[in-house]
Design a protein around this motif. Sequence first.
Motif, mmCIF file in Angstrom:
data_model
loop_
_atom_site.group_PDB
_atom_site.id
_atom_site.type_symbol
_atom_site.label_atom_id
_atom_site.label_comp_id
_atom_site.label_asym_id
_atom_site.label_seq_id
_atom_site.Cartn_x
_atom_site.Cartn_y
_atom_site.Cartn_z
ATOM 1 N N ARG A 47 0.935 -1.295 -0.142
ATOM 2 C CA ARG A 47 -0.024 -0.199 -0.014
ATOM 3 C C ARG A 47 0.832 1.265 -0.062
ATOM 4 N N LEU A 48 2.152 1.064 0.572
ATOM 5 C CA LEU A 48 2.792 2.265 0.812
ATOM 6 C C LEU A 48 3.556 2.520 -0.591
ATOM 7 N N PHE A 49 3.947 1.625 -1.148
ATOM 8 C CA PHE A 49 4.411 1.650 -2.570
ATOM 9 C C PHE A 49 3.555 2.096 -3.521
ATOM 10 N N ILE A 50 2.201 1.838 -3.424
ATOM 11 C CA ILE A 50 0.989 2.292 -4.198
ATOM 12 C C ILE A 50 0.765 3.837 -4.121
ATOM 13 N N GLU A 51 0.925 4.299 -2.825
ATOM 14 C CA GLU A 51 0.655 5.558 -2.547
ATOM 15 C C GLU A 51 1.758 6.399 -3.102
ATOM 16 N N GLU A 52 2.806 5.902 -2.804
ATOM 17 C CA GLU A 52 4.131 6.803 -3.431
ATOM 18 C C GLU A 52 4.176 6.542 -4.937
ATOM 19 N N ALA A 53 3.998 5.732 -5.375
ATOM 20 C CA ALA A 53 3.905 5.552 -7.026
ATOM 21 C C ALA A 53 2.821 6.581 -7.681
ATOM 22 N N LYS A 54 1.671 6.658 -6.892
ATOM 23 C CA LYS A 54 0.446 7.667 -7.451
ATOM 24 C C LYS A 54 1.327 9.220 -7.205
ATOM 25 N N GLU A 55 2.033 9.311 -6.232
ATOM 26 C CA GLU A 55 2.488 10.667 -6.126
ATOM 27 C C GLU A 55 3.616 10.995 -7.353
ATOM 28 N N HIS A 56 4.368 10.025 -7.499
ATOM 29 C CA HIS A 56 5.215 9.962 -8.771
ATOM 30 C C HIS A 56 4.594 10.078 -10.121
ATOM 31 N N LEU A 57 3.453 9.514 -10.119
ATOM 32 C CA LEU A 57 2.601 9.754 -11.378
ATOM 33 C C LEU A 57 2.046 11.198 -11.390
ATOM 34 N N ASP A 58 1.656 11.720 -10.464
ATOM 35 C CA ASP A 58 1.171 13.131 -10.447
ATOM 36 C C ASP A 58 2.292 13.996 -11.017
ATOM 37 N N THR A 59 3.627 13.782 -10.506
ATOM 38 C CA THR A 59 4.916 14.451 -10.942
ATOM 39 C C THR A 59 5.135 14.379 -12.569
ATOM 40 N N LEU A 60 4.939 13.104 -12.870
ATOM 41 C CA LEU A 60 5.146 12.819 -14.384
ATOM 42 C C LEU A 60 3.934 13.438 -15.097
ATOM 43 N N GLU A 61 2.808 13.308 -14.843
ATOM 44 C CA GLU A 61 1.645 13.963 -15.580
ATOM 45 C C GLU A 61 1.651 15.634 -15.434
ATOM 46 N N ASN A 62 1.978 16.178 -14.385
ATOM 47 C CA ASN A 62 1.950 17.458 -14.420
ATOM 48 C C ASN A 62 3.212 17.948 -15.476
#
Length: 321
Positions: free
Chosen positions: A10-25
């Motif tokens: 779950r921690l990996f998924i949450e952190e990965a979502k934040e990284h995805l936001d960085t990429l998309e932005n």
Amino acid sequence: MSDQQDRIMRLFIEEAKEHLDTLENGLVDLKSTMKDPESVQEMFRAAHSVKGGAAMLGLDSIKTTAHRLEDCFKVLKDGPVKQVDQTSESLFLKGVDTLKDLLGRLEGPFGLRNEEGEKLVQQVMPVFAQLETHLNNLASGKVIPVAAGSGAPAAQTAGPVPANFAIEVMALLKEMLQVFKQKESAASRQELTAVCVRLYKLGGKIETWQNLVKTARGAIVNPKNSYKVLAPLIIKELKEAGDLVQGGKVKTIVPSKNLLLLAASPKPAEASAPAAPAAESKQVALPGEPKAVVRLLLKTFNKKQLSEIAKLLVHAIKSSN
């Protein structure tokens, strides 16, 4: 899966979502992002972090996809690519979409099955190959990027417009309006930029539409612009542009002067001259109530100045002990 493994996942998924936001932005306006080497470095690190976390958890499909994204960002970070184009943005976003799809399945009730993960990887590998070739061609001058607004007819009309484009735009604008009704904060602005990412993708390769969305996003991320000013202007222009796309009039979509002004970055002279506000602040009479002092400080100083004031206060308190 044990409780500890479940927490790690779950921690990996949450952190990965934040990284995805960085990429998309960063990818929504890649041309602007390229002007800031630190932003490109940040996107590279985001892909690298997802790759590393997936490798430790044995998530091969996510690791492979993130690794290929990392390779492509490395070309931007280290290579001689000075300017990107719409094709670069679209191909990068396809890669990020696949990564998001894999993470969504991983988070779902049935998890990410190896066979479906492998299938998605096989589908996206040609995209990464095309992207890497395209970036190398840009670097060598074999492809000349088309500047936004230069009016190449093929770029303006490329890609089929969804039959319900205007309806989909309105659905996203309703989401945006609900966020605009929230209290102004970094978190709510992040939500608004996430909606901009979805609006941007909705436009496919319609450059005039995507240019308008980029401009709207630029206005949103500027903390000086209040929601009261932003909401009516952005909702109105995007709604009208959605109708124009639906009607096949994409060439007539142009950001208004007011929106362009809101999206404009502060001039370097303005940004590097905090001394005047600071000097004026000496004349401000501070109220006795701590909460009232905080409100006054927030109105008087910008974020950078407040950060400096906080550091000075902490230093002063430590020195007085």
